[in-house]
Structures are given as structure tokens and as C-alpha cells.
Write an enzyme that holds these catalytic residues in place. Sequence first.
Site, PDB file in Angstrom:
ATOM      1  N   GLU A 162      -5.111  15.895  -7.184  1.00  0.00           N
ATOM      2  CA  GLU A 162      -5.435  14.596  -7.765  1.00  0.00           C
ATOM      3  C   GLU A 162      -6.677  14.024  -7.086  1.00  0.00           C
ATOM      4  OE1 GLU A 162      -4.286  13.082 -10.503  1.00  0.00           O
ATOM      5  OE2 GLU A 162      -6.057  11.952  -9.958  1.00  0.00           O
ATOM      6  N   LYS A 217      -9.995  20.616  -3.460  1.00  0.00           N
ATOM      7  CA  LYS A 217      -9.551  19.255  -3.134  1.00  0.00           C
ATOM      8  C   LYS A 217      -9.989  18.875  -1.715  1.00  0.00           C
ATOM      9  CE  LYS A 217      -7.634  15.363  -2.944  1.00  0.00           C
ATOM     10  NZ  LYS A 217      -8.140  14.191  -3.652  1.00  0.00           N
ATOM     11  N   CYS A 273      -6.365   9.667   3.138  1.00  0.00           N
ATOM     12  CA  CYS A 273      -6.784  11.025   2.777  1.00  0.00           C
ATOM     13  C   CYS A 273      -7.919  11.614   3.601  1.00  0.00           C
ATOM     14  CB  CYS A 273      -7.182  11.054   1.309  1.00  0.00           C
ATOM     15  SG  CYS A 273      -5.796  10.743   0.221  1.00  0.00           S
TER      16      CYS A 273
HETATM   17  N1  LIG Z   1      -3.151   8.151  -1.942  1.00  0.00           N
HETATM   18  C1  LIG Z   1      -4.148   8.703  -2.631  1.00  0.00           C
HETATM   19  O1  LIG Z   1      -5.068   8.013  -3.057  1.00  0.00           O
HETATM   20  C2  LIG Z   1      -4.158  10.177  -2.907  1.00  0.00           C
HETATM   21  C3  LIG Z   1      -5.076  10.679  -3.842  1.00  0.00           C
HETATM   22  C4  LIG Z   1      -5.089  12.051  -4.099  1.00  0.00           C
HETATM   23  C5  LIG Z   1      -4.189  12.886  -3.474  1.00  0.00           C
HETATM   24  N2  LIG Z   1      -3.299  12.374  -2.580  1.00  0.00           N
HETATM   25  C6  LIG Z   1      -2.300  13.291  -1.997  1.00  0.00           C
HETATM   26  O2  LIG Z   1      -1.093  13.125  -2.744  1.00  0.00           O
HETATM   27  C7  LIG Z   1       0.050  13.299  -1.884  1.00  0.00           C
HETATM   28  C8  LIG Z   1       0.933  12.064  -1.939  1.00  0.00           C
HETATM   29  O3  LIG Z   1       0.202  10.965  -1.450  1.00  0.00           O
HETATM   30  P1  LIG Z   1       0.709   9.472  -1.638  1.00  0.00           P
HETATM   31  O4  LIG Z   1      -0.394   8.598  -1.158  1.00  0.00           O
HETATM   32  O5  LIG Z   1       1.241   9.300  -3.010  1.00  0.00           O
HETATM   33  O6  LIG Z   1       1.924   9.453  -0.596  1.00  0.00           O
HETATM   34  P2  LIG Z   1       3.078   8.365  -0.454  1.00  0.00           P
HETATM   35  O7  LIG Z   1       3.535   8.417   0.946  1.00  0.00           O
HETATM   36  O8  LIG Z   1       2.625   7.069  -1.046  1.00  0.00           O
HETATM   37  O9  LIG Z   1       4.249   8.913  -1.412  1.00  0.00           O
HETATM   38  C9  LIG Z   1       4.977  10.073  -1.160  1.00  0.00           C
HETATM   39  C10 LIG Z   1       6.428   9.822  -1.562  1.00  0.00           C
HETATM   40  O10 LIG Z   1       7.135  11.062  -1.474  1.00  0.00           O
HETATM   41  C11 LIG Z   1       8.473  10.767  -1.079  1.00  0.00           C
HETATM   42  N3  LIG Z   1       9.117  11.972  -0.563  1.00  0.00           N
HETATM   43  C12 LIG Z   1       8.834  12.654   0.576  1.00  0.00           C
HETATM   44  N4  LIG Z   1       9.618  13.740   0.678  1.00  0.00           N
HETATM   45  C13 LIG Z   1      10.415  13.752  -0.408  1.00  0.00           C
HETATM   46  C14 LIG Z   1      11.438  14.634  -0.870  1.00  0.00           C
HETATM   47  N5  LIG Z   1      11.756  15.739  -0.180  1.00  0.00           N
HETATM   48  N6  LIG Z   1      12.055  14.343  -2.033  1.00  0.00           N
HETATM   49  C15 LIG Z   1      11.719  13.222  -2.727  1.00  0.00           C
HETATM   50  N7  LIG Z   1      10.762  12.369  -2.350  1.00  0.00           N
HETATM   51  C16 LIG Z   1      10.107  12.630  -1.204  1.00  0.00           C
HETATM   52  C17 LIG Z   1       8.318   9.665  -0.064  1.00  0.00           C
HETATM   53  O11 LIG Z   1       9.520   8.949   0.105  1.00  0.00           O
HETATM   54  C18 LIG Z   1       7.180   8.835  -0.671  1.00  0.00           C
HETATM   55  O12 LIG Z   1       7.665   7.752  -1.449  1.00  0.00           O
HETATM   56  C19 LIG Z   1      -0.527  13.603  -0.500  1.00  0.00           C
HETATM   57  O13 LIG Z   1      -0.594  14.994  -0.351  1.00  0.00           O
HETATM   58  C20 LIG Z   1      -1.928  13.019  -0.570  1.00  0.00           C
HETATM   59  O14 LIG Z   1      -2.813  13.663   0.304  1.00  0.00           O
HETATM   60  C21 LIG Z   1      -3.252  11.046  -2.304  1.00  0.00           C
HETATM   61  O1  LIG Z   2     -19.823   4.150   0.262  1.00  0.00           O
HETATM   62  C1  LIG Z   2     -18.676   4.056   0.742  1.00  0.00           C
HETATM   63  C2  LIG Z   2     -17.518   4.446   0.023  1.00  0.00           C
HETATM   64  C3  LIG Z   2     -16.279   4.329   0.644  1.00  0.00           C
HETATM   65  N1  LIG Z   2     -16.167   3.836   1.898  1.00  0.00           N
HETATM   66  C4  LIG Z   2     -14.830   3.755   2.539  1.00  0.00           C
HETATM   67  O2  LIG Z   2     -14.213   5.024   2.460  1.00  0.00           O
HETATM   68  C5  LIG Z   2     -12.797   4.890   2.400  1.00  0.00           C
HETATM   69  C6  LIG Z   2     -12.228   5.685   1.240  1.00  0.00           C
HETATM   70  O3  LIG Z   2     -12.649   5.103   0.012  1.00  0.00           O
HETATM   71  P1  LIG Z   2     -12.375   5.791  -1.402  1.00  0.00           P
HETATM   72  O4  LIG Z   2     -12.787   7.191  -1.353  1.00  0.00           O
HETATM   73  O5  LIG Z   2     -12.998   4.948  -2.423  1.00  0.00           O
HETATM   74  O6  LIG Z   2     -10.786   5.638  -1.549  1.00  0.00           O
HETATM   75  P2  LIG Z   2      -9.577   6.683  -1.418  1.00  0.00           P
HETATM   76  O7  LIG Z   2      -8.440   6.112  -2.161  1.00  0.00           O
HETATM   77  O8  LIG Z   2      -9.387   7.045   0.010  1.00  0.00           O
HETATM   78  O9  LIG Z   2     -10.052   7.969  -2.246  1.00  0.00           O
HETATM   79  C7  LIG Z   2     -10.484   9.186  -1.626  1.00  0.00           C
HETATM   80  O10 LIG Z   2      -9.377   9.965  -1.240  1.00  0.00           O
HETATM   81  C8  LIG Z   2      -8.498  10.298  -2.334  1.00  0.00           C
HETATM   82  C9  LIG Z   2      -7.314  11.017  -1.737  1.00  0.00           C
HETATM   83  O11 LIG Z   2      -7.511  12.361  -1.553  1.00  0.00           O
HETATM   84  C10 LIG Z   2      -9.268  11.133  -3.353  1.00  0.00           C
HETATM   85  O12 LIG Z   2      -8.410  11.489  -4.428  1.00  0.00           O
HETATM   86  C11 LIG Z   2     -10.477  10.338  -3.853  1.00  0.00           C
HETATM   87  O13 LIG Z   2     -11.223  11.138  -4.774  1.00  0.00           O
HETATM   88  C12 LIG Z   2     -11.325   9.936  -2.666  1.00  0.00           C
HETATM   89  O14 LIG Z   2     -12.410   9.104  -3.091  1.00  0.00           O
HETATM   90  C13 LIG Z   2     -12.529   3.391   2.301  1.00  0.00           C
HETATM   91  O15 LIG Z   2     -12.197   2.886   3.569  1.00  0.00           O
HETATM   92  C14 LIG Z   2     -13.853   2.833   1.835  1.00  0.00           C
HETATM   93  O16 LIG Z   2     -14.052   1.498   2.223  1.00  0.00           O
HETATM   94  C15 LIG Z   2     -17.295   3.461   2.607  1.00  0.00           C
HETATM   95  O17 LIG Z   2     -17.200   3.038   3.761  1.00  0.00           O
HETATM   96  N2  LIG Z   2     -18.525   3.580   2.001  1.00  0.00           N
END
Ligand SMILES: NC(=O)c1ccc[n+]([C@@H]2O[C@H](COP(=O)([O-])OP(=O)(O)OC[C@H]3O[C@@H](n4cnc5c(N)ncnc54)[C@H](O)[C@@H]3O)[C@@H](O)[C@H]2O)c1
Ligand SMILES: O=c1ccn([C@@H]2O[C@H](COP(=O)(O)OP(=O)(O)O[C@H]3O[C@H](CO)[C@@H](O)[C@H](O)[C@H]3O)[C@@H](O)[C@H]2O)c(=O)[nH]1
Length: 459
Positions: A162, A217, A273
Site C-alpha cells: 500500500e 515498497k 513507515c
Molecule cells: N500507516 C500507513 O500509512 C501505512 C501505509 C502503507 C503501508 N503501511 C504498512 O501497513 C501495515 C499496517 O500498518 P498500520 O499503520 O495500518 O498499522 P496499525 O498498527 O494501525 O494496524 C494494525 C492492526 O493489526 C492488528 N493486529 C495485529 N496482529 C493481529 C492478528 N494476529 N490478528 C488480527 N489483528 C491483528 C492490530 O491490533 C492493529 O489494529 C504495516 O506493515 C505498515 O508498514 C502503513
Molecule cells: O517534503 C516533505 C514531505 C514530508 N515530510 C515529512 O515526512 C513524514 C512522512 O510524510 P508522508 O510521506 O506524507 O506520510 P506517510 O503517511 O508517512 O506516508 C509515507 O509512508 C507510507 C507508509 O509506508 C507510504 O505508503 C507513503 O507512500 C509514504 O509517503 C511526515 O513527518 C512529513 O511531515 C517532510 O518533512 N517534508
Amino acid sequence: MKISKICCIGAGYVGGPTMAVIAKMNPNIQVTIVDINQERIDAWNDKDVSKLPIYEPGLAEIVAETRGKNLYFSTEIDKAIDESEMIFISVNTPTKTYGKGKGMAADLKYVELCARNIADVAKTDKIVVEKSTLPVRTAQAIKSILHNTGSNVKFDILSNPEFLAEGTAIQDLLNPDRVLIGGESEEAIEALANIYGSWVPQDQILRTNVWSSELSKLTANAFLAQRISSINAISELCERTEADVSEVARAIGMDSRIGSKFLNASIGFGGSCFQKDILNLVYIARSYGLNEVADYWEQVIILNDHQKRRFSDNLISTLYNTVSGKKIAMLGWAFKKDTNDTRESAAIYVADHLLSEQANIAVYDPKVPSKKVYVDLNYLQTRSEDENKALVETFDDPYEAVKDAHAIAIMTEWDEFKTYDWKKIFNLMKKPAFIFDGRNILNKDEMTEIGFEYSSIGK
Ligand SMILES: NC(=O)c1ccc[n+]([C@@H]2O[C@H](COP(=O)([O-])OP(=O)(O)OC[C@H]3O[C@@H](n4cnc5c(N)ncnc54)[C@H](O)[C@@H]3O)[C@@H](O)[C@H]2O)c1
Ligand SMILES: O=c1ccn([C@@H]2O[C@H](COP(=O)(O)OP(=O)(O)O[C@H]3O[C@H](CO)[C@@H](O)[C@H](O)[C@H]3O)[C@@H](O)[C@H]2O)c(=O)[nH]1
């Protein structure tokens, strides 16, 4: 293959918004999001959608539209697995805090538990989709667990990382730059591509092998974070040379090969992340003996830690080398605007450093609840919970937070900060009144005109 029921294990920042959008765009597919965390599921089921566990612009509306129709939140994990043809694993993969790879490798125990859960429960063929961010070659481990159950159930494993960013998750999901699907089985890949195909043009749905998908990723996050560390490195040089980092960013960003996005100098990147995924990349590179590769990427983190530290060092030295007993008002605690997420927020580390210098911290954030601020600080274990309670106060009103403050530190780029009555704020503060703008969101001339001692990043 037409899919009619899917489930997602993990109702977090990714599982919740992603599945809500899939449900909205595929009214004929029943989507169930399951989690072990009862409180989180209850919040997702709250009749009042303003109480959802995650704040994302546009999310509450989609949940209100789909919940109870084809989107469900539940803790009945086994039932959801049993009934679904496709299962997304979207659980957390934090940095390991113990054992081999401590502080570097991704902790895959939650992912493995999911795989074992699926292996135990499944009685019919399943497509298992890695949605969590995982080290390259994790699919091998999942495959091994799923294929050693002794049953005749067939499992196809796909990697579908994602790319949404928090704060813009719904927009990112509705209009993704691309969707990436890695897999072996063409039938499984197309089943997932069909689901996205409801709203994403087919030429934006990339099909690759599993390993390229997993590694893409980590690579995407490493490149994005590297841009921030690069501009932050230049920001320090700007401060010594009278160059202005915003002007430099604009000048280089107009080169179409460089591009203008993600060049905002700041107090350093936060979020769940970037740091975790780069540390993981560094760990993987080292585990293959690729030390130069590992060192190269590790520098992105080293520079980011330096940027956070130099912000608080600069604040302390500007306040006549001591913040002991002084009130520092922090505007913003979230790691970026438009989210209530505080994971790895720079504000936590800056506050911790100032607290170690005996500052009193006043925090205002429009979306982060008070108790989260204390949880974040207590988690660091730098001082006792009682000490944090005594030194840190949180406010629901920014004007209360800044009253009698010696300095304001802007930690998050919330839009509302720009609209404040800064004259009124100046009058409420101790003099000289300092602003340390960690996000470069205020106008220096206007602030100086009011009477503030204003400093920002890279200027
Ligand atoms: N947060 C982001 O913006 C983002 C974006 C892209 C990818 N990711 C990736 O996606 C994944 C999830 O991230 P998130 O931010 O959603 O995490 P999160 O901590 O918000 O959510 C994860 C959820 O999974 C649940 N969980 C854990 N083990 C479990 C199990 N065995 N059965 C059922 N539920 C279980 C937890 O209770 C929690 O609610 C990570 O690998 C992260 O790196 C995050
Ligand atoms: O020019 C910039 C852009 C971002 N940030 C900082 O960088 C961090 C991350 O920002 P951003 O990337 O926008 O948010 P995330 O939700 O952490 O998203 C990143 O991490 C996710 C989890 O993997 C990915 O899915 C996304 O594509 C990737 O952008 C934050 O503290 C921002 O304030 C800066 O300081 N300067």
C-alpha cells in the site's frame, strides 16, 4: 475468478481506509475487517462516525455509506477467514525491539500469526494478499506455513503493498499513482486486479513477480525519505550561508528530472513507515553482506535524527542556553497535518530533549488526544510517568497553550496555525517572544513586524 467475499486482518491506518474504499467501489463484494483489538473494532462500529479510531479526511463519510451494507468490522477472525475467498494481511510490522535484528529488522510475528491462523482455519482455497509492508522474501515464509498444513487447501500468495500517505489516504486510494500486484498465479493476480479495476485504470495496475513487489515498497519509502533528508541536509548549509532553502527547493524542483514534490525542509520526517522501512532495508542489505548499500541508506536516518536534534539544540541556545523552568508551547503533536497519528512524530523527540533540560511543555494539537501525548513520552522511558505529568500540560485551546510561554515551537503544519491571531498570541507571551517554525509555515516578515523573534528551517 470473481471474488464475492474478502476479509482483511488488521483494522488499522491501512486496513480501515483501504477496505472502506474497496467496499465503496465494489458494492457486490462483502468486505469484513477483523482485528484482535476489541476496543478498535468497537470504535469502528461506533454509530457516531466522528468517533472512528482513525482520523482521515473523507473516511467517515465512506464508512457511513458502506458500513452494514457491504463493509463490516468484527473480532470474529476465524469466521471471516473461513468465509472469504481472498484474505488481506494488513497487520503492523514494527521494528523489532528484542533479539536478533533488534532496532533494525521488521518484527514479523504478527504476520506469521495471521498466516498460521489462516492455515488452521481455511477449508477452501484462498488467495492471501500481503498488504503489510514486508521484507523482501517474506512471501516465502508465508508460503511455507500455508503449504505445510497437510490439508488439500490451495493457497495463492500475492504481494500488494500500500502506498497511501496518512492525511490524504482517501484521495490516494481513490486516485492511486499505481497499484502494484506481485504474484505467481496469473488467475490470482487478475482476481485482485479486477477488484481494483472497478476504479483504477488497468494500465495503472502493475503486475510483477512477488519479490519485485515486496522490494518496491521498501524502495519507494527509502527514496521518498531520502529526498527529505537531502533537502534537510541542504537546510543546515542554507542557515550558514544566507541561502534560503525554499528558494533552493523551488529552483531545483523546476528541473523536471528532480520534480518539485517532497522537498519541504522540516524538523525531520516522522510517521510509522519511513524510519522502520529504511532500517529494515539496511538490515536486509547487511544480512546479504552489502555493507556499502546498507551504509548509504542508513545515512538517511542519521541525517533525520540530526535534524530533530539540531532543532531543539537551536531552540535551547537561542533561549540564552537554558530552557529550565521555561514554558515552551508546542503547536502540533501529530507527525504531519490531517492525521491523529503520532507514531515517530518529531514532536515527541524534540519534547523529550527539552524536558531533559527541565523545560515545561504545553502541547496543543487539533486532533491528537491528551492521553496520547503522555503515552508517547512515557514510552521513551526517559523519566518517570509522574515527571512527565508534572512537566507537560495539554490544551484544547491554542491561545491557552501559548499564555506566558517563552517560546512557541511549530511541530506540525496544520493549516489552522496560519489563520491564528498572531498579534494576540504575541501579547499573551513572555518577551522577547520566540517562534521556532519547524515547518516554515508562517511569514517571517509578518512575524517580525508583530515583534516576534522568528526563526525557521533553512533560512
Ligand atoms: N500507516 C500507513 O500509512 C501505512 C501505509 C502503507 C503501508 N503501511 C504498512 O501497513 C501495515 C499496517 O500498518 P498500520 O499503520 O495500518 O498499522 P496499525 O498498527 O494501525 O494496524 C494494525 C492492526 O493489526 C492488528 N493486529 C495485529 N496482529 C493481529 C492478528 N494476529 N490478528 C488480527 N489483528 C491483528 C492490530 O491490533 C492493529 O489494529 C504495516 O506493515 C505498515 O508498514 C502503513
Ligand atoms: O517534503 C516533505 C514531505 C514530508 N515530510 C515529512 O515526512 C513524514 C512522512 O510524510 P508522508 O510521506 O506524507 O506520510 P506517510 O503517511 O508517512 O506516508 C509515507 O509512508 C507510507 C507508509 O509506508 C507510504 O505508503 C507513503 O507512500 C509514504 O509517503 C511526515 O513527518 C512529513 O511531515 C517532510 O518533512 N517534508
